[in-house]
Structures are given as C-alpha cells and as structure tokens.
Design an enzyme around this catalytic site. Structure first.
Site, PDB file in Angstrom:
ATOM      1  N   PRO A 383      15.963 -37.245  28.989  1.00 39.98           N
ATOM      2  CA  PRO A 383      16.549 -35.986  28.493  1.00 39.98           C
ATOM      3  C   PRO A 383      15.831 -34.779  29.086  1.00 39.98           C
ATOM      4  CG  PRO A 383      16.108 -37.512  26.684  1.00 39.98           C
ATOM      5  CD  PRO A 383      15.470 -38.100  27.890  1.00 39.98           C
ATOM      6  N   GLY A 384      16.572 -33.704  29.275  1.00 35.97           N
ATOM      7  CA  GLY A 384      15.986 -32.461  29.732  1.00 35.97           C
ATOM      8  C   GLY A 384      15.756 -32.361  31.215  1.00 35.97           C
ATOM      9  N   GLY A 386      18.249 -32.001  33.450  1.00 41.33           N
ATOM     10  CA  GLY A 386      19.295 -31.198  34.085  1.00 41.33           C
ATOM     11  C   GLY A 386      20.550 -31.939  34.451  1.00 41.33           C
ATOM     12  N   LYS A 387      20.871 -33.038  33.750  1.00 38.76           N
ATOM     13  CA  LYS A 387      22.046 -33.829  34.106  1.00 38.76           C
ATOM     14  C   LYS A 387      23.340 -33.068  33.806  1.00 38.76           C
ATOM     15  CE  LYS A 387      20.810 -37.242  31.452  1.00 38.76           C
ATOM     16  NZ  LYS A 387      19.525 -36.674  30.977  1.00 38.76           N
ATOM     17  N   SER A 704       6.120 -55.723  32.517  1.00 38.72           N
ATOM     18  CA  SER A 704       5.314 -54.918  33.433  1.00 38.72           C
ATOM     19  C   SER A 704       3.890 -54.693  32.960  1.00 38.72           C
ATOM     20  CB  SER A 704       5.984 -53.564  33.683  1.00 38.72           C
ATOM     21  OG  SER A 704       6.085 -52.843  32.482  1.00 38.72           O
ATOM     22  N   LYS A 747       6.823 -43.932  35.984  1.00 36.83           N
ATOM     23  CA  LYS A 747       5.466 -44.358  35.611  1.00 36.83           C
ATOM     24  C   LYS A 747       4.405 -43.569  36.382  1.00 36.83           C
ATOM     25  CE  LYS A 747       6.940 -49.064  34.429  1.00 36.83           C
ATOM     26  NZ  LYS A 747       6.876 -50.487  34.802  1.00 36.83           N
TER      27      LYS A 747
END
Length: 813
Positions: A383-384, A386-387, A704, A747
């Site tokens: 989120p955030g 710029g999509k 992972s 990551k």
C-alpha cells in the site's frame, strides 16, 4: 316529364315484357342463328335484367343489327384470357350461354352502346357461322332436367335458409330478395337467382349456368352459399372485435381529454410530451448495434402496450433508459504523443522507471496498431506505492476518461455481471454502470484491490471477471441485465493488488504483472519534497511562507516515525505537522515555522521505531532475517535458547506449517554437521531447544527463514553471536544447500531501512539484484551463497573448525 309521358313509358314496358315471354315460348326447341356477345366479367342468367356497356365498334354494330331485327342476342361468358381474336370461336364452341333480349339501348358521345338486357333462356352454341364483322352462331335452346325427390326439396329449403342468413349479414343486398326466393317454385330458377346476386367469381357463376341437371345445380349452389356464409360470418366477427376495440379506444380518448380539461381547470401543470414517442425518437437517433436495437424496439413495443401505472412499465422504461444512455459507439480520441505522455508520467510520479517504460511501450504499440488488443496491466505492490495514482496518470497521458471500481469485499457475482431483470431493483454490473457514468466506451477502468474479492453462496466475482479481462472474449461481454452483447475490448483495464497469492490462477493468467516493490529512503525524500509536502500545504491552507521541513528532519520522520514500503504514513505525519502549524497561523503566529530534528518531537511526539539491531544480536542465539509482507519487506529476528532436557524442539511465534518444517530441517542439518561447527553431540540429548520469532501476534510462514534459523542455532550452540550488521534470507535443504526465495527487492529495501550493511542471499537470486535501485546496490554489500557453510563464514566474524578429538565430544566416527 309530363303525366302523359309517364303513362306511355309504362305501357311500353308492359309491351316489352309481353314480347319477351312470347319470344321465350317461340324459341323453345328451335335452332336459330344469332349474334354472339362474349363477356369476361358478367354472366347473364335467365330471368335476370342486367345493364351493359359495349365499347368495341364491331360489337356496337352487332347491337345495331340486333335492334333492327328482333332484339335477341346470345351472351356467352369467356373465363380465360385470349391470346388473339382468332381463338374466340374455338372457345365458344359447344358452350352454354344465355339468349337475351335488348330492352333498351342508348349511345354516348364516344359511340359506346349502353344496354339493358334481359335473360330469356339457356342455349347451347351448335356452330359458328360467321366471325366478321362480329360472331354469329347457330344456337339451340336447352331445357332444365328436373328429377323431383325429397333431397331436391331439402336442398331448396337449405338454399333459402342460407341465403336468408346471407341477406342478414350483407346490408348491400336488397331485403326484397327474401320474399322473392320464398315465392319461387322452380328449383332451377331459385338456384339461378340466388347465385346471380352473390359476389362470386364469373367462373363459379358460369358453372351454375352450364349445369342443366337441376339437382346437381342445387348442390353446387348450396356449396357456394355455404362458403360465402362462412366468409361473411368470419368477417362480421372480426368487424365486431375491431368495433369493440375502436369503441374502447374512443372511450379512453374521451376520458383522457376530459381529464386534461379537469387539470387545466384546476390549474395543474400541462401534460408532458408523449413518453413513448419521445423514446422512439431517441432510439431512432441513437447509433445502436443491430442486436441491441432489436431488443430495444421489442421492449419499446411492449412498453407501448402497458399502462403507465403498471409495475412492469417502470421496469421496461428503466431498461430502455439504460440502453439509450450507454455509450455503444461514443469514444474519445487517443492522444498518442509519446513525449507528452512520458512528461506527464514523470511529473506525476517519481522513479518507477520500469512501470513508466512499460506504459510508454503500450502507447507506442497503440500508435502503430490502433486496433491492437491491449494487455490487462496489474500493478502489484505494498500500500502507498502509487498504484491507483498511476492509473489516473495513464488516463491523463492519453486523454481518456478515468473510472475506478473498488473490488475490495465484493462477494456477489451480480456486482460484475448485473442482475437479471426478473428481480426487483435489478441493476447492471459495475462495469456497465461505470461506462454509463463516463459516457464513452474506451475509458481507463481501474479494478482496485482485485486481490480482496471474496466468494460465498452468491457466486464467485473473480470468475465473472475472467470474461471481462480476457482480450479474446471481452468484445462480446454480456451483462445479465442488458441481455445483449457489449464490446469492452476498447477499454484499458488496470488492476491493483497487494498480494498475488489470493488471486485465482486463471484470473492472474489474463493479466500482466508489474510489481511496485517500495521506495528507498532517497526516493521517499524526493517524493515528499515534490508531491507530499506541497499537497499537504495546499490541503491545510498553508504556503511555503508558513512552513519548511528540513531534509534531516524529513529523514528522521521516514526512519523513526514510519516503517513502510510506501509513503502513505509519511504523508500522514507531514499532515500532522501541517495541522499543528495551521493552528499556530490561525492564532496569529506570523513567523515562518521551520521543522528541524531537535523540534520534531514537538509536532510528532517521541519516535516510534528505534534501531535495535545491534542490541538484539549482541548475544548468542539471535540472527537477523528478512521477510516479505503484504505491506512490503521487513526484518525478522529469530531467537534460540537451550535448557536442560531431553533434546525436544519447541517452536513459538505463531509459525505456519512450512516455517515449522524449516526449523525442523535446520535443527536436523545442525545435528548432522555438529562436528563441522564444533558442537558436542551430547548437547542434543541433554538440552531442550526453544526457537522463537518475536511479534508473536503476527502469523508467519514460508521457507525463506531457513538460513536464519540455522545461524541462530549455530550461534546458540557455539556461544558465538551473529554479526549485527548482517541480515539473511534463503531456504535450506538437509544437504546444506541454499535455495532461492521470492520478494528479494522488498527484503533488501527493508534491510536498508533497518540500517543493515551486508545481506546474505541465495546465489540463484542474483538476477533479482538488477531490479534494485543503483544507490541501494552501492550502499549494501551482497553475499551470494549456495551452501550453508559459505553463509556461516560470513555471519560469524571467525568460524573455527573443530577436529574430532575424543569420544566425549561425539565427533569420532
């Protein structure tokens, strides 16, 4: 005309009738040569008086000659068209005609003869004696063949009854005929008179005239009467129905006119224009596909038969409104200036070079091939980042209208495909609603939060989107409400998602994924300077003269007050500073406020996130890992401790099954390589091991963290701390291999935000480093490993190998 003249005329008529009767008696059983008058449309029966017009000169001469003789002629019906006059004698041979007496004759200005002819008796043409200047023939009078019987009497009664009914249904026939047919005793004459007054073809009349057997003549006449009666009864029934409908329509018309007059007297508003005609004009002017036009015309015809107060009337009217207001062929012209589009994208968004490049490529293909079926782009990332604003920029760059559809929490399939019109309150789906709102058929439609679509008993909206997003199918998309195909192929669909795992595979296959991983510190600083601060200043009524935020203070906000991949929380923190300054300005503070590092807590309070990597990894048994989350990357601490026991492994921290298996694999690998790492094997029998991953309220899963768990166990069992400036990620195997994992960019960015200096990555993830920003690659040191041994040499400052020495160590093999 005087009274004397009238008396003379009546005396002449009586004289003619008497002469006719004498002629009939005189010509019985005789053969005479008489002129022939062929007729195409009139059949003369005995005892019948017919007016006649003769136009051909030859026939007019024949009439003159007959008047000069005894006024008798023979009228013969010709029921077939003649190719030439030479065929006429052959057509007349042996034919039954009627001997007629010319009662009157007069000529008009054109020389045509107007006759009144009375039928005398039936005759048969025996021989044609002359053809020029008109036809003459020898004729023989013939008599009716009567065989009295009960059947004959019954047919006479039926004929009288049927003809009486016909008189009732035919107002054009004189009523006096009813008394005439009752008083006729001769069956043959009855058939002649009845048929002569019916509106039947000359061929049917000739058939009756030619039949000399009275019984057969009556049978044929009765058949003709029955057919005519059936036709008249059916016509009368139809006429009655039509008259009833007309009467009803007239009644409604008068009532409506009275209602209008009443409204005018009451002073109410004038009547509205005819709704049906208004819709008909709109439909005629609207450019609709053929299928949609037929459906709309059918619905309009149905609407015109309904009463406005009917509930179905509103349903049909609403449907027609949707059909007429949808942009079936209305579209905007694309502005495919690539330089302009690139300039707009750079103005609206910082960085995101890969995304911008793909958008420009799409526009270039569109410019070279306007009818190309474009891909469905899906912006995936935290989120955030710029999509959504990227979709707006694309629409702005190419000059198209933009519409956003929020799919988060949508569970009903009808939200996409619409409801069928049989349901109360039915509406089209969100796609069709959006097209009606923007008014064009080629907007940019953003399907926001496509990964958060739900599924329940109301259907699967994600499956309904398959047809919408498939370039091979969406040209024939059918909304359940419309019931006709609508072309969606001209729309640019852009989807957004935070995670891809929750999107069904068939839907994901129809989209081209463009990942927005997150922003670096430098990116966030530039975004804040260019976009966030000016936007918040404007939103709070401030200007640069009221507030300035120094770069160092901005860095502190990013690193200690927010921890995210995007910039949404950063904008909120800037907004908090602007609100505090807006209060000061409103209270009369006129001096410019400068936010620095030292006064930042006055606006935002104490920092929320402190760098604790060095402190938490200063003791053995703690290793720093890297994790991927839906909101971006994050650092992950793995803690391990031991206590007296029997070698049991305990795992906590709300770990998933895959992560638990990774921890078990890590312990098994460390046990198998105990000698290599200098770990006494007795420890695994006398000590219990507890592995914990902090932030226990947050579920964690995935393979992972395998390499991180191995380093934590080695640190615990060798009593050596892991380097605090090193973070790692990678899946391990029992053979000690380090396998590649996903989310490398997220990551690494998280490691950079946390102050990590070196990162251990699987060797096969080398290709993912190309996606990292150049400044990140320059500031971090990457170690690409393929085995656990290589990672352990990096994670520990100095790793001492222990040689097998004694049986107590458990290393002698």
């Amino acid at each position: 005309m005087s009274q004397d003249q009238n008396n003379n005329k009546n005396n002449n008529d009586d004289l003619e009738i008497q002469n006719t009767q004498k002629l009939k008696e005189q010509h019985q059983n005789t053969i005479r040569e008489l002129p022939i008058l062929p007729s195409n449309d009139i059949v003369l029966f005995p005892h019948m008086v017919v007016p006649w017009i003769v136009e051909p000169p030859g026939l007019v001469r024949m009439i003159d000659d007959a008047l000069a003789a005894d006024r008798t002629i023979v009228v013969v019906s010709v029921d077939e068209p003649l190719d030439s006059e030479d065929e006429l004698p052959q057509k007349l041979n042996q034919k039954i005609g009627t001997m007629g007496l010319i009662l009157r004759m007069a000529k008009n200005e054109q020389g045509h003869a107007r006759l009144v002819v009375q039928g005398i008796t039936r005759v048969r043409i025996k021989e044609i004696t002359a053809t020029k200047p008109y036809i003459k023939a020898k004729v023989e009078a013939v008599q009716d063949k009567v065989h009295p019987s009960l059947a004959l009497e019954a047919m006479v009664a039926n004929i009288r009854q049927a003809f009486s009914k016909i008189l009732d249904l035919s107002p054009n026939l004189p009523g006096e005929l009813r008394s005439i047919i009752v008083n006729i005793d001769d069956p043959g004459v009855l058939a002649d008179i009845v048929i002569s007054h019916l509106n039947v073809s000359p061929a049917q009349k000739q058939e009756i005239l030619a039949e000399l057997d009275v019984t057969k003549r009556l049978e044929k006449a009765l058949k003709i009467l029955s057919e005519q009666l059936e036709i008249l009864e059916l016509g009368h029934k139809i006429q009655s129905q039509v008259r009833d409908q007309v009467d009803k329509s007239q009644r409604e018309y008068f009532l409506r006119e009275q209602l209008k007059a009443i409204k005018r007297e009451l002073g109410e508003s004038e009547e509205q224009p005819d709704e049906i005609e208004e819709l008909r004009e709109k439909l005629k002017a609207k450019d609709l596909p053929e299928e949609a036009r037929k459906e709309a015309e059918r619905e309009l015809e149905r609407l015109s038969r309904m009463h406005p107060s009917s509930s179905e009337y509103t349903v049909a009217r609403t449907y027609l409104d949707w059909i007429l207001e949808l942009p079936w062929n209305e579209s905007t012209q694309d502005n495919l200036d690539l330089d302009r589009a690139e300039k707009i994208l750079n103005q609206d968004h910082y960085d995101l070079e890969k995304i911008k490049k793909r958008i420009i490529e799409y526009l270039a293909v569109r410019k070279l091939k306007p009818d190309a079926k474009g891909p469905i782009l899906c912006f995936a990332g935290p989120p955030g980042t710029g999509k959504t604003s990227l979709g707006k920029s694309i629409a702005k760059a190419i000059g198209r209208k933009f519409h956003r559809i929020a799919l988060g929490g949508v569970r009903d399939e009808a939200e996409i495909r619409g409801h069928r019109r049989t349901y109360i309150g039915a509406m089209p789906g969100r796609i069709i609603q959006g097209l009606r709102k923007v008014g064009v058929n080629n907007p940019v439609i953003m399907l926001d939060e496509i990964d958060k679509i739900g599924t329940d008993f109301r259907g699967d909206p994600a499956s309904a989107l398959l047809e919408v997003l498939d370039p091979e199918q969406n040209s024939k998309f059918t909304d359940h409400y419309l019931g006709v195909e609508f072309d969606l192929s001209k729309i640019i669909f852009i989807a957004t998602a935070n995670v891809l795992e929750t999107i069904p595979a068939p839907l994901l296959d129809r989209m081209e994924i463009l990942e927005l991983s997150g922003y670096t510190l430098e990116d966030k600083i530039e975004i804040a300077k260019r976009y966030l601060i000016p936007r918040q200043l404007d939103a709070h009524g401030l200007t640069k003269k009221n507030l300035t935020i120094e770069k160092r203070a901005l860095v502190k906000i990013i690193s200690e007050y927010t921890r995210e991949a995007g910039v949404r929380n950063l904008e909120r923190q800037i907004g908090s500073i602007c609100r505090a300054v807006a209060r000061m300005v409103a209270q009369g503070h006129e001096e410019k406020v400068t936010v620095k590092v030292k006064n930042l807590p006055e606006f935002l309070g104490k920092p929320r996130y402190l760098p604790d990597v060095a402190e938490r990894t200063s003791i053995p048994g703690v290793a720093t890992g890297l994790a991927w989350t839906p909101v971006g990357g994050d650092i992950l601490f793995v803690e391990a401790t031991k206590m007296p026991g029997t070698g049991k492994l305990t795992l906590t921290g709300q770990l998933g099954d895959v992560m638990k298996e990774s921890a078990q694999t890590a312990l098994s690998y460390v046990k198998s390589k105990a000698c290599t790492f200098g770990i006494p094997e007795e420890l695994f029998k006398t000590e219990d091991i507890h592995v914990h991953v902090p932030a226990g309220a947050i579920p964690k899963d995935g393979p992972s963290a395998g390499i991180t768990i191995v380093m934590a166990l080695i640190s615990l069992l060798t009593d050596k701390p892991v380097r605090p400036d090193v973070a790692m990620t990678g899946e391990i195997t029992l053979r000690g291999l380090v396998l590649p994992v996903g989310g490398i960019k997220e990551k690494v960015l998280a490691a950079h935000r946390a102050g990590i200096k070196e990162v251990i990555l699987p060797k096969r993830n080398n290709v993912d480093l190309d996606e990292l920003p150049e400044q990140i690659r320059n500031q971090l040191k990457f170690h690409l490993v393929s085995k656990v041994d290589q990672a352990s040499k990096i994670a520990f400052k100095k790793m001492r190998k222990t040689k097998p020495a004694s049986h107590h160590s458990g290393c002698a093999r």
